[in-house]
Design an enzyme around this catalytic site. Sequence first.
Site, PDB file in Angstrom:
ATOM      1  N   PHE A 142       0.849  -1.181   0.000  1.00 54.71           N
ATOM      2  CA  PHE A 142       0.000   0.000   0.000  1.00 54.71           C
ATOM      3  C   PHE A 142       0.889   1.236   0.000  1.00 54.71           C
ATOM      4  O   PHE A 142       1.770   1.371   0.844  1.00 54.71           O
ATOM      5  CB  PHE A 142      -0.927   0.033   1.226  1.00 54.71           C
ATOM      6  CG  PHE A 142      -1.859   1.212   1.196  1.00 54.71           C
ATOM      7  CD1 PHE A 142      -2.987   1.202   0.383  1.00 54.71           C
ATOM      8  CD2 PHE A 142      -1.597   2.355   1.943  1.00 54.71           C
ATOM      9  CE1 PHE A 142      -3.836   2.302   0.323  1.00 54.71           C
ATOM     10  CE2 PHE A 142      -2.442   3.461   1.886  1.00 54.71           C
ATOM     11  CZ  PHE A 142      -3.567   3.435   1.072  1.00 54.71           C
ATOM     12  N   ASP A 227       9.302   2.746   1.359  1.00 56.62           N
ATOM     13  CA  ASP A 227       8.117   3.436   1.853  1.00 56.62           C
ATOM     14  C   ASP A 227       8.007   3.162   3.350  1.00 56.62           C
ATOM     15  O   ASP A 227       7.574   2.093   3.769  1.00 56.62           O
ATOM     16  CB  ASP A 227       6.877   2.943   1.101  1.00 56.62           C
ATOM     17  CG  ASP A 227       5.590   3.605   1.613  1.00 56.62           C
ATOM     18  OD1 ASP A 227       5.615   4.203   2.712  1.00 56.62           O
ATOM     19  OD2 ASP A 227       4.561   3.500   0.918  1.00 56.62           O
ATOM     20  N   LYS A 256       2.741   9.551   8.288  1.00 59.34           N
ATOM     21  CA  LYS A 256       1.998   9.051   9.462  1.00 59.34           C
ATOM     22  C   LYS A 256       2.547   9.540  10.809  1.00 59.34           C
ATOM     23  O   LYS A 256       2.218  10.632  11.240  1.00 59.34           O
ATOM     24  CB  LYS A 256       1.885   7.529   9.388  1.00 59.34           C
ATOM     25  CG  LYS A 256       0.893   7.088   8.302  1.00 59.34           C
ATOM     26  CD  LYS A 256       0.253   5.738   8.578  1.00 59.34           C
ATOM     27  CE  LYS A 256      -0.944   5.493   7.686  1.00 59.34           C
ATOM     28  NZ  LYS A 256      -0.651   4.856   6.406  1.00 59.34           N
TER      29      LYS A 256
END
Length: 405
Positions: A142, A227, A256
């Site tokens: 993702f 990532d 995040k």
Amino acid sequence: MNAAKPQAVSRETFNAVMVPNYSPMAVVPDRGEGARLWDTDGKEYLDFAAGIAVSAVGHCHPNVVAALTTQANKLWHVSNLFTNEPALRLAEKFCEATFAERLFFANSGAEANEAALKLARKYHSSQGREDKVEIIAFNQAFHGRTLLTVTAGGQPSYAEGFGPLPGGFTHLPFNDVEALEAQISDSTCAVFLEPIQGEGGVTAATPEFMVACRELCDKHGALLILDEVQCGNGRSGELFAYQYYGVTPDILSTAKGMGGGFPIGAMLTTAAIADCLVPGTHGSTYGGNPLACAVAEAVFDLIHAPEALENVKQRGEQLRAGLKRIGDKYGVFSEIRGVGLLLGAELSADFKGRARDILTACLDEGLLVLVAGTSVMRLAPSLLISEQEVEQGLARLEQAVSSLN
Ligand SMILES: *Cc1c(COP(=O)(O)O)cnc(C)c1O
């Protein structure tokens, strides 16, 4: 001043005024403190979800609130026509603590990944290698919801109906060294992966796979892009997961936990690679905004402390042991996966497909958990969570699991 009385709203309001792309829970969180949340009815929850690995230092940490309010009374925004002190201080700290020599600030994970992928393409093209465009990414990955990042992601259903999609992406099975060896070539621009896949089910790269990614990129002149939007910023027990593996990327994206709940992301890279992003090639209105950077600096200082990272390791072990015990006692989990405080519990055959039921049962018991797909419960609490809070959360989880039938 004539402050308007807030209008009464509830979960029902959502359906009336919001695009239906989310399906939020019935309870509406109202306030938070550390690893705890309270909803609008005053019910208390232990938060093992942390807004999907975002509230890295818990809710409303006093240092972060102080940084936010000090900066809020000073300067919010200047645009990238100017630089600003919080952004420069934060970038210096990241450069000092990581492989990075240059940073680009963004506002989200997808935006950090966009920058990373664009930089990789631009880098090769600036070297006269316009043919080097293939991005190798992985199934179940993702990377965000923009067209480029949803194409890079490894769940084709997320891109359905949004075509035509950008070209040049190849997807391979994760942790499969042979498949990577067979695919990578001198036309490969970059290998792009999450060191610990989050949304895809909390699957950590094997150490051999990480080493192979690095070696094969070097062999073919491809860039290794990690990532670390979810697994970075202390979640693995190291500041970044690449440090946990001892495998250094060329480009790293993060977001995040970086802002602890304030929107900010970043792309980290080396000076030699960054050089091609000359003025005018890329940008973002809010990227590097002083308010966001001041908050992220306070978060960075809290996370990048030996005692905080040690807490991640110890609480991670405690949580893992508790999950194993509950899994064995109730036959509910078949495997506990993940690193540090990013953990996944795969549901056993008897409970397959019931991750959402567990989430709901936990909510009833006053515990917020996450799912990753339909058969994995995912936990990503505050990195500063205490031993007692983990124990209490596990007790609530056990209560929830024992209520399932
Ligand atoms: C959440 C996430 C993203 C997307 O971040 P946004 O801030 O939602 O754009 C990208 N990559 C990973 C690994 C993520 O977990």
